[in-house]
Design an enzyme around this catalytic site. Sequence first.
Site, PDB file in Angstrom:
ATOM      1  N   ASP A   1     -62.687  52.851 -96.287  1.00  0.00           N
ATOM      2  CA  ASP A   1     -62.168  51.481 -96.173  1.00  0.00           C
ATOM      3  C   ASP A   1     -61.307  51.055 -97.366  1.00  0.00           C
ATOM      4  OD1 ASP A   1     -62.040  48.575 -96.024  1.00  0.00           O
ATOM      5  OD2 ASP A   1     -63.664  48.715 -94.569  1.00  0.00           O
TER       6      ASP A   1
ATOM      7  N   SER B   1     -58.480  47.275 -94.052  1.00  0.00           N
ATOM      8  CA  SER B   1     -59.553  47.276 -93.066  1.00  0.00           C
ATOM      9  C   SER B   1     -59.137  46.541 -91.789  1.00  0.00           C
ATOM     10  CB  SER B   1     -60.819  46.680 -93.693  1.00  0.00           C
ATOM     11  OG  SER B   1     -61.963  47.067 -92.980  1.00  0.00           O
TER      12      SER B   1
END
Length: 271
Positions: free
Chosen positions: A157, A42
Amino acid sequence: MTDLIKVGLALSGGGVRGMAHIGVIKVLEKNEVPIDYISGASAGSLIGGIYASGTPIDAIENVVTKMRTRDIARLIDPARLNVGFVKGDKLMAFVSKILTERNIENFKIPFAAVATDILTGNEIIFDKGDSITAIRSSISFPGVFTPVKYRETFLVDGGVVNPLPVDIVRDMGADVIIGVNVLGQPEAKIDEKNQTIVTKNVISNTIRILEKQVVDLKFERIKDKSVIILKPNINDISTFSISTKSLVRAIREGENAANEKMDQILKAIGK
């Protein structure tokens, strides 16, 4: 001795808190700590990827600290709400201008970004190919960014399956691992009057608890390695804060966290 020791930097997700990674890298450079490998999830893949491409950390900091709330708002391009409300095209066009290299194979530092196959739950590791695809996939926070179409599936993510990818940088060849954990901590906030807890706190705490469980499991794989975890003091900064003050503070707290552990880091690498 340090020439024989390979140092890996594992950078966690955490949204805006991920700007602390900039401060950590600044201090590592100042103390001449080598960075031989970088893995990121991320926000960690965003900062780690830009730096690994060859962009100087001072240049990255300069871009971030000059951004104002309105500048950040301009990077938000609305999408259909059923898959996420941000397309991410404007953000990645902005990132592409900061990257020194586009192909991961040409990066100055070996780099790996982690993403999640939303259809199977499998971990997808990008250690070659197009860095924009890798970073965009890794930052695709579910419900916020639209998933990335990749081959026959969709990616979200990387923090869903590997919030702090210490095991990935270990597998890349690191002897000493510096993990930077900017994940949020569970916070109990109960309405004393009504003896209840608001929905947003239930959701955020659930995510944080799951992240902690995943990180603990990953650590089971690296007991034989020297791992130093840095935890900048930024738990009070919101994941999606877009204030300049939050960006700058995160960087400074990253510096503080690295300085606090510097003696331990230097000892681990034999300096």
